[in-house]
Design a protein around this motif. Structure first.
Motif, PDB file in Angstrom:
ATOM      1  N   ALA A   1       0.826  -1.214   0.000  1.00 15.23           N
ATOM      2  CA  ALA A   1       0.000   0.000   0.000  1.00 15.23           C
ATOM      3  C   ALA A   1       0.858   1.261   0.000  1.00 15.23           C
ATOM      4  CB  ALA A   1      -0.944  -0.007   1.206  1.00 15.23           C
ATOM      5  N   GLU A   2       2.064   1.199   0.556  1.00 15.56           N
ATOM      6  CA  GLU A   2       2.943   2.366   0.621  1.00 15.56           C
ATOM      7  C   GLU A   2       3.743   2.594  -0.652  1.00 15.56           C
ATOM      8  OE1 GLU A   2       5.275   1.816   4.158  1.00 15.56           O
ATOM      9  OE2 GLU A   2       3.517   1.921   5.466  1.00 15.56           O
ATOM     10  N   LEU A   3       3.662   1.670  -1.616  1.00 15.05           N
ATOM     11  CA  LEU A   3       4.402   1.832  -2.872  1.00 15.05           C
ATOM     12  C   LEU A   3       3.788   2.954  -3.705  1.00 15.05           C
ATOM     13  CD1 LEU A   3       4.772  -1.922  -3.974  1.00 15.05           C
ATOM     14  CD2 LEU A   3       6.611  -0.428  -3.174  1.00 15.05           C
ATOM     15  N   PRO A   4       4.580   3.570  -4.569  1.00 14.49           N
ATOM     16  CA  PRO A   4       4.017   4.554  -5.505  1.00 14.49           C
ATOM     17  C   PRO A   4       2.957   3.868  -6.391  1.00 14.49           C
ATOM     18  CG  PRO A   4       6.416   4.664  -5.501  1.00 14.49           C
ATOM     19  CD  PRO A   4       6.033   3.475  -4.681  1.00 14.49           C
ATOM     20  N   PRO A   5       1.987   4.621  -6.890  1.00  9.64           N
ATOM     21  CA  PRO A   5       0.864   4.030  -7.637  1.00  9.64           C
ATOM     22  C   PRO A   5       1.270   3.095  -8.782  1.00  9.64           C
ATOM     23  CG  PRO A   5       0.471   6.358  -7.260  1.00  9.64           C
ATOM     24  CD  PRO A   5       1.842   6.073  -6.765  1.00  9.64           C
TER      25      PRO A   5
ATOM     26  N   GLN B   1       4.060   1.330  -9.217  1.00  3.64           N
ATOM     27  CA  GLN B   1       4.656   0.106  -8.691  1.00  3.64           C
ATOM     28  C   GLN B   1       3.605  -0.771  -8.028  1.00  3.64           C
ATOM     29  OE1 GLN B   1       7.989   1.091  -6.168  1.00  3.64           O
ATOM     30  NE2 GLN B   1       8.971   2.354  -7.737  1.00  3.64           N
ATOM     31  N   ARG B   2       2.698  -0.129  -7.278  1.00  2.00           N
ATOM     32  CA  ARG B   2       1.630  -0.875  -6.611  1.00  2.00           C
ATOM     33  C   ARG B   2       0.770  -1.590  -7.659  1.00  2.00           C
ATOM     34  NH1 ARG B   2      -0.183   2.822  -3.395  1.00  2.00           N
ATOM     35  NH2 ARG B   2      -1.626   3.719  -4.890  1.00  2.00           N
ATOM     36  N   GLN B   3       0.442  -0.881  -8.735  1.00  2.00           N
ATOM     37  CA  GLN B   3      -0.377  -1.473  -9.785  1.00  2.00           C
ATOM     38  C   GLN B   3       0.357  -2.653 -10.440  1.00  2.00           C
ATOM     39  OE1 GLN B   3      -1.101   0.898 -13.336  1.00  2.00           O
ATOM     40  NE2 GLN B   3      -3.215   0.103 -13.423  1.00  2.00           N
ATOM     41  N   ALA B   4       1.652  -2.521 -10.664  1.00  2.00           N
ATOM     42  CA  ALA B   4       2.438  -3.609 -11.259  1.00  2.00           C
ATOM     43  C   ALA B   4       2.408  -4.850 -10.360  1.00  2.00           C
ATOM     44  CB  ALA B   4       3.876  -3.161 -11.509  1.00  2.00           C
ATOM     45  N   VAL B   5       2.578  -4.654  -9.051  1.00  2.00           N
ATOM     46  CA  VAL B   5       2.544  -5.779  -8.107  1.00  2.00           C
ATOM     47  C   VAL B   5       1.165  -6.425  -8.100  1.00  2.00           C
ATOM     48  CG1 VAL B   5       2.676  -6.406  -5.655  1.00  2.00           C
ATOM     49  CG2 VAL B   5       4.399  -4.915  -6.646  1.00  2.00           C
ATOM     50  N   GLU B   6       0.121  -5.611  -8.042  1.00  2.00           N
ATOM     51  CA  GLU B   6      -1.243  -6.145  -7.992  1.00  2.00           C
ATOM     52  C   GLU B   6      -1.567  -6.953  -9.240  1.00  2.00           C
ATOM     53  OE1 GLU B   6      -3.608  -2.656  -7.299  1.00  2.00           O
ATOM     54  OE2 GLU B   6      -3.164  -2.642  -5.151  1.00  2.00           O
ATOM     55  N   LEU B   7      -1.207  -6.421 -10.409  1.00  2.00           N
ATOM     56  CA  LEU B   7      -1.552  -7.111 -11.653  1.00  2.00           C
ATOM     57  C   LEU B   7      -0.671  -8.334 -11.911  1.00  2.00           C
ATOM     58  CD1 LEU B   7      -2.165  -4.046 -14.015  1.00  2.00           C
ATOM     59  CD2 LEU B   7      -3.882  -5.472 -12.887  1.00  2.00           C
ATOM     60  N   LEU B   8       0.637  -8.163 -11.747  1.00  2.00           N
ATOM     61  CA  LEU B   8       1.564  -9.232 -12.115  1.00  2.00           C
ATOM     62  C   LEU B   8       1.700 -10.324 -11.051  1.00  2.00           C
ATOM     63  CD1 LEU B   8       4.355  -7.065 -13.763  1.00  2.00           C
ATOM     64  CD2 LEU B   8       2.702  -8.540 -14.913  1.00  2.00           C
ATOM     65  N   LYS B   9       1.651  -9.940  -9.786  1.00  2.00           N
ATOM     66  CA  LYS B   9       1.880 -10.932  -8.727  1.00  2.00           C
ATOM     67  C   LYS B   9       0.588 -11.367  -8.042  1.00  2.00           C
ATOM     68  CE  LYS B   9       6.259 -11.100  -9.308  1.00  2.00           C
ATOM     69  NZ  LYS B   9       6.850 -12.264  -9.937  1.00  2.00           N
ATOM     70  N   LEU B  10      -0.252 -10.424  -7.660  1.00  2.00           N
ATOM     71  CA  LEU B  10      -1.452 -10.786  -6.908  1.00  2.00           C
ATOM     72  C   LEU B  10      -2.538 -11.360  -7.817  1.00  2.00           C
ATOM     73  CD1 LEU B  10      -1.601  -7.804  -4.385  1.00  2.00           C
ATOM     74  CD2 LEU B  10      -0.566 -10.059  -4.089  1.00  2.00           C
TER      75      LEU B  10
ATOM     76  N   SER C   1      -0.359  -5.218 -19.290  1.00  2.00           N
ATOM     77  CA  SER C   1      -0.199  -4.034 -20.136  1.00  2.00           C
ATOM     78  C   SER C   1      -1.543  -3.593 -20.705  1.00  2.00           C
ATOM     79  CB  SER C   1       0.782  -4.348 -21.272  1.00  2.00           C
ATOM     80  OG  SER C   1       0.876  -3.263 -22.156  1.00  2.00           O
ATOM     81  N   ALA C   2      -2.344  -4.547 -21.157  1.00  2.00           N
ATOM     82  CA  ALA C   2      -3.671  -4.223 -21.697  1.00  2.00           C
ATOM     83  C   ALA C   2      -4.582  -3.670 -20.609  1.00  2.00           C
ATOM     84  CB  ALA C   2      -4.290  -5.469 -22.333  1.00  2.00           C
ATOM     85  N   ALA C   3      -4.499  -4.226 -19.396  1.00  2.00           N
ATOM     86  CA  ALA C   3      -5.371  -3.786 -18.305  1.00  2.00           C
ATOM     87  C   ALA C   3      -4.977  -2.419 -17.759  1.00  2.00           C
ATOM     88  CB  ALA C   3      -5.351  -4.822 -17.179  1.00  2.00           C
ATOM     89  N   SER C   4      -3.687  -2.133 -17.736  1.00  2.00           N
ATOM     90  CA  SER C   4      -3.236  -0.885 -17.114  1.00  2.00           C
ATOM     91  C   SER C   4      -2.973   0.242 -18.102  1.00  2.00           C
ATOM     92  CB  SER C   4      -1.953  -1.133 -16.318  1.00  2.00           C
ATOM     93  OG  SER C   4      -0.886  -1.453 -17.196  1.00  2.00           O
ATOM     94  N   GLY C   5      -2.736  -0.117 -19.353  1.00  2.00           N
ATOM     95  CA  GLY C   5      -2.390   0.898 -20.342  1.00  2.00           C
ATOM     96  C   GLY C   5      -0.906   1.206 -20.351  1.00  2.00           C
ATOM     97  N   ALA C   6      -0.144   0.613 -19.460  1.00  2.00           N
ATOM     98  CA  ALA C   6       1.309   0.819 -19.412  1.00  2.00           C
ATOM     99  C   ALA C   6       1.980  -0.147 -20.386  1.00  2.00           C
ATOM    100  CB  ALA C   6       1.826   0.581 -18.000  1.00  2.00           C
ATOM    101  N   SER C   7       3.131   0.249 -20.908  1.00  2.00           N
ATOM    102  CA  SER C   7       3.857  -0.638 -21.831  1.00  2.00           C
ATOM    103  C   SER C   7       4.502  -1.780 -21.050  1.00  2.00           C
ATOM    104  CB  SER C   7       4.930   0.156 -22.578  1.00  2.00           C
ATOM    105  OG  SER C   7       5.942   0.566 -21.677  1.00  2.00           O
ATOM    106  N   VAL C   8       4.834  -2.849 -21.758  1.00  2.00           N
ATOM    107  CA  VAL C   8       5.486  -4.002 -21.129  1.00  2.00           C
ATOM    108  C   VAL C   8       6.807  -3.597 -20.481  1.00  2.00           C
ATOM    109  CG1 VAL C   8       6.546  -6.260 -21.581  1.00  2.00           C
ATOM    110  CG2 VAL C   8       4.314  -5.728 -22.563  1.00  2.00           C
ATOM    111  N   PRO C   9       7.683  -2.829 -21.168  1.00  2.00           N
ATOM    112  CA  PRO C   9       8.922  -2.405 -20.509  1.00  2.00           C
ATOM    113  C   PRO C   9       8.669  -1.560 -19.256  1.00  2.00           C
ATOM    114  CG  PRO C   9       9.107  -2.087 -22.878  1.00  2.00           C
ATOM    115  CD  PRO C   9       7.688  -2.455 -22.592  1.00  2.00           C
ATOM    116  N   ALA C  10       7.656  -0.697 -19.295  1.00  2.00           N
ATOM    117  CA  ALA C  10       7.349   0.133 -18.124  1.00  2.00           C
ATOM    118  C   ALA C  10       6.895  -0.741 -16.957  1.00  2.00           C
ATOM    119  CB  ALA C  10       6.279   1.165 -18.471  1.00  2.00           C
TER     120      ALA C  10
END
Length: 192
Positions: free
Chosen positions: A140-144, A146-155, A164-173
């Motif tokens: 919860a204390e991570l920047p938005p 990074q938090r989103q990356a953890v939630e989508l990729l790990k949780l 990438s499709a769900a967040s709109g961020a690129s794969v490298p990002a």
């Protein structure tokens, strides 16, 4: 590995009988094949038990021998004695089983199946719950990003393409955000 003493006395007659059964089995006689396997199994057990301490390992070796015998039964030459052919197969499979036993006992350590960190189950659960709470707080204390990356990729266990499709961020990002998030979580949850 010679035949056990009790088998040597009846060896010649027994070998002729086994040889005849094997020849019939090679010709497709299922009853002869079944009888052969039934007759040689106690003999194979005696051979295996001389080299293997645990009964389960001896039985596994017998099964290995029977499977090998089944797969190469057409290679038996009816003009030659059956018992030495069988013993050669058995010796190889038993040696294989001894090698497996040596490798596993060198790496295994016997433990009590009921070992616990603490005697009280509540104590163990409390420790796991406290770890989960600390992890949730650190996420919860991570920047938005990074938090989103953890939630989508790990949780949520999404692939990089799905995240990438769900967040709109690129794969490298997402890769960079995940790397930075793991580094931050390691720092937050590491030894203090």
């Amino acid at each position: 590995m010679s035949p056990p003493a009790e088998d040597r006395s009846a060896g010649a007659g027994q070998d002729v009988g086994w040889s005849a059964l094997m020849v019939a089995a090679q010709a497709g006689d299922r009853a002869a094949y079944r009888r052969l396997l039934t007759e040689i199994t106690p003999y194979l057990r005696a051979l295996a038990r001389r080299s293997l301490r645990r009964p389960a390992d001896a039985e596994d070796a017998v099964q290995d021998v029977l499977l090998t015998l089944h797969s190469i039964r057409q290679t038996y030459d009816p003009g030659r004695p059956f018992q030495p052919w069988l013993v050669a197969i058995a010796r190889r499979r038993i040696v294989d089983r001894v090698r497996i036993q040596i490798r596993t006992t060198g790496r295994e350590t016997a433990i009590d199946p009921f070992q616990e960190t603490f005697a009280s189950p509540e104590t163990n659960e409390l420790g796991m719950e406290a770890d989960a709470i600390a992890l949730r707080r650190a996420i919860a204390e991570l920047p938005p990003g990074q938090r989103q990356a953890v939630e989508l990729l790990k949780l949520k266990d999404m692939s990089l393409k799905e995240a990438s499709a769900a967040s709109g961020a690129s794969v490298p990002a997402l890769k960079v955000a995940m790397h930075r998030a793991l580094k931050a979580l390691k720092g937050a949850l590491g030894p203090k």
